[in-house]
Design a protein around this motif. Structure first.
Motif, PDB file in Angstrom:
ATOM      1  N   PRO A 125      25.657  -0.321  -0.370  1.00 54.50           N
ATOM      2  CA  PRO A 125      26.555   0.376  -1.131  1.00 54.50           C
ATOM      3  C   PRO A 125      26.597  -0.027  -2.631  1.00 54.50           C
ATOM      4  O   PRO A 125      26.659   0.597  -3.360  1.00 54.50           O
ATOM      5  CB  PRO A 125      27.920   0.389  -0.360  1.00 54.50           C
ATOM      6  CG  PRO A 125      27.504   0.474   1.105  1.00 54.50           C
ATOM      7  CD  PRO A 125      26.301  -0.459   1.199  1.00 54.50           C
ATOM      8  N   VAL A 126      26.644  -1.614  -2.423  1.00 55.39           N
ATOM      9  CA  VAL A 126      26.745  -2.028  -3.931  1.00 55.39           C
ATOM     10  C   VAL A 126      25.486  -1.777  -4.928  1.00 55.39           C
ATOM     11  O   VAL A 126      25.667  -1.830  -5.971  1.00 55.39           O
ATOM     12  CB  VAL A 126      26.626  -3.521  -3.805  1.00 55.39           C
ATOM     13  CG1 VAL A 126      25.567  -4.360  -3.319  1.00 55.39           C
ATOM     14  CG2 VAL A 126      27.440  -4.614  -5.142  1.00 55.39           C
ATOM     15  N   TYR A 127      24.384  -1.382  -4.085  1.00 56.56           N
ATOM     16  CA  TYR A 127      23.250  -1.006  -5.004  1.00 56.56           C
ATOM     17  C   TYR A 127      23.628   0.240  -5.868  1.00 56.56           C
ATOM     18  O   TYR A 127      22.989   0.267  -7.213  1.00 56.56           O
ATOM     19  CB  TYR A 127      22.074  -0.644  -3.956  1.00 56.56           C
ATOM     20  CG  TYR A 127      20.769  -0.197  -4.806  1.00 56.56           C
ATOM     21  CD1 TYR A 127      19.953  -0.985  -5.416  1.00 56.56           C
ATOM     22  CD2 TYR A 127      20.464   1.219  -4.618  1.00 56.56           C
ATOM     23  CE1 TYR A 127      18.854  -0.684  -6.218  1.00 56.56           C
ATOM     24  CE2 TYR A 127      19.250   1.505  -5.208  1.00 56.56           C
ATOM     25  CZ  TYR A 127      18.591   0.676  -6.111  1.00 56.56           C
ATOM     26  OH  TYR A 127      17.369   1.418  -6.699  1.00 56.56           O
ATOM     27  N   GLY A 128      24.193   1.240  -5.435  1.00 59.42           N
ATOM     28  CA  GLY A 128      24.679   2.342  -6.289  1.00 59.42           C
ATOM     29  C   GLY A 128      25.466   1.758  -7.461  1.00 59.42           C
ATOM     30  O   GLY A 128      25.590   2.629  -8.640  1.00 59.42           O
ATOM     31  N   TRP A 129      26.243   0.676  -7.415  1.00 61.86           N
ATOM     32  CA  TRP A 129      27.205   0.591  -8.425  1.00 61.86           C
ATOM     33  C   TRP A 129      26.398  -0.485  -9.378  1.00 61.86           C
ATOM     34  O   TRP A 129      26.664  -0.390 -10.663  1.00 61.86           O
ATOM     35  CB  TRP A 129      28.233  -0.712  -7.785  1.00 61.86           C
ATOM     36  CG  TRP A 129      29.271   0.111  -7.078  1.00 61.86           C
ATOM     37  CD1 TRP A 129      29.486   0.316  -5.806  1.00 61.86           C
ATOM     38  CD2 TRP A 129      30.391   0.654  -7.550  1.00 61.86           C
ATOM     39  NE1 TRP A 129      30.429   0.739  -5.296  1.00 61.86           N
ATOM     40  CE2 TRP A 129      31.115   1.272  -6.590  1.00 61.86           C
ATOM     41  CE3 TRP A 129      31.169   0.867  -8.954  1.00 61.86           C
ATOM     42  CZ2 TRP A 129      32.441   1.795  -6.581  1.00 61.86           C
ATOM     43  CZ3 TRP A 129      32.209   1.422  -8.926  1.00 61.86           C
ATOM     44  CH2 TRP A 129      32.671   2.123  -7.864  1.00 61.86           C
ATOM     45  N   VAL A 130      25.166  -1.044  -9.095  1.00 64.33           N
ATOM     46  CA  VAL A 130      24.552  -1.726 -10.027  1.00 64.33           C
ATOM     47  C   VAL A 130      23.483  -1.127 -10.570  1.00 64.33           C
ATOM     48  O   VAL A 130      22.575  -1.542 -11.705  1.00 64.33           O
ATOM     49  CB  VAL A 130      23.879  -3.292  -9.493  1.00 64.33           C
ATOM     50  CG1 VAL A 130      25.066  -4.196  -9.027  1.00 64.33           C
ATOM     51  CG2 VAL A 130      23.213  -2.855  -8.369  1.00 64.33           C
ATOM     52  N   TYR A 131      23.016   0.164  -9.946  1.00 63.92           N
ATOM     53  CA  TYR A 131      21.766   0.824 -10.518  1.00 63.92           C
ATOM     54  C   TYR A 131      21.715   1.168 -11.689  1.00 63.92           C
ATOM     55  O   TYR A 131      20.646   1.022 -12.515  1.00 63.92           O
ATOM     56  CB  TYR A 131      21.560   1.999  -9.396  1.00 63.92           C
ATOM     57  CG  TYR A 131      20.295   2.840  -9.825  1.00 63.92           C
ATOM     58  CD1 TYR A 131      19.214   2.290  -9.243  1.00 63.92           C
ATOM     59  CD2 TYR A 131      20.375   3.709 -10.763  1.00 63.92           C
ATOM     60  CE1 TYR A 131      17.944   3.127  -9.477  1.00 63.92           C
ATOM     61  CE2 TYR A 131      19.320   4.428 -10.965  1.00 63.92           C
ATOM     62  CZ  TYR A 131      17.915   4.190 -10.362  1.00 63.92           C
ATOM     63  OH  TYR A 131      16.740   4.674 -10.623  1.00 63.92           O
TER      64      TYR A 131
END
Length: 233
Positions: free
Chosen positions: A145-151
């Motif tokens: 999930p955190v990947y969507g925030w840092v993308y």
């Protein structure tokens, strides 16, 4: 021949089975396939069956309507106009930066850099809403999930690396990974005919998931592969 219709009122697997059975029992109908996600029904007929006859076979809970392909395509093109416009600006700007003298390598690097910078801008407009839309189809965002925030920030960094010519090989490899993951998700959504919004321009612009999304990612992946081959010759 196959004909596609929209059936409203379907809410579950039982509805799907009920519609398929009711329509499948009609004379001259060979096969019925219901897509619950899109509310579309594809009917294979020996001889054309009027919509009124199809409606009579269904429960009053359901309403069957002809799908007007031309209107659907026109609507999608209208929704995708901002995407085409942005792509046009990026291409023209990249050409102007490199046309005198012409440099294909620099054109591709500038195109990829501007692509990331511009697209990240729209994602950052709604940083809270973007991750939710993104993980609807991106495998990495679903798993982490955190990947969507840092993308969006990954896109900013990649854009700067391409435009400033910093560690190009690393930027190209990361591009293949992140866009490869997204393209897998986009391909699956298209094959499943899932009706979801594309998050490529964030949530500020409501874009449908279409073949155009697949094409834009594919262009970037092809450019990344070509540039990697050129840099390693």
């Amino acid at each position: 021949m196959n004909y596609t219709y929209t059936v409203t009122g379907m809410t579950c697997g039982g509805c799907k089975a009920s519609v398929e059975k009711a329509l499948g029992n009609l004379q001259n109908i060979k096969a019925v396939e219901v897509n619950l996600k899109t509310s579309e029904v594809t009917i294979n007929m020996d001889t054309f069956v009027p919509v009124s006859q199809l409606q009579n076979a269904l429960s009053s809970k359901y309403t069957i309507l002809e799908t007007k392909i031309e209107e659907k395509q026109a609507s999608e093109l209208k929704q995708l106009f901002p995407l085409f416009l942005i792509f046009g600006y990026i291409i023209i700007t990249s050409i102007l930066l490199n046309y005198k003298p012409w440099d294909t390598n620099s054109f591709m690097l500038d195109f990829m850099g501007l692509f990331y910078i511009v697209f990240s801008f729209f994602k950052l407009l709604d940083l809270k809403g973007f991750p939710e839309s993104f993980r609807m189809y991106d495998p990495l965002a679903k798993a982490i999930p955190v990947y969507g925030w840092v993308y969006p920030f990954i896109e900013v960094i990649l854009g700067l690396m391409f435009l400033m010519r910093i560690e190009i090989t690393i930027a190209l490899i990361v591009t293949l990974v992140v866009l490869g993951s997204t393209t897998i998700g986009v391909t699956k959504a298209l094959l499943d005919k899932t009706s979801i919004k594309c998050a490529c321009l964030g949530t500020a612009l409501k874009l449908p998931m279409t073949k155009a999304t697949f094409i834009e990612n594919s262009i970037m992946i092809v450019m990344a592969v070509l540039m990697l081959l050129r840099f390693n010759q």
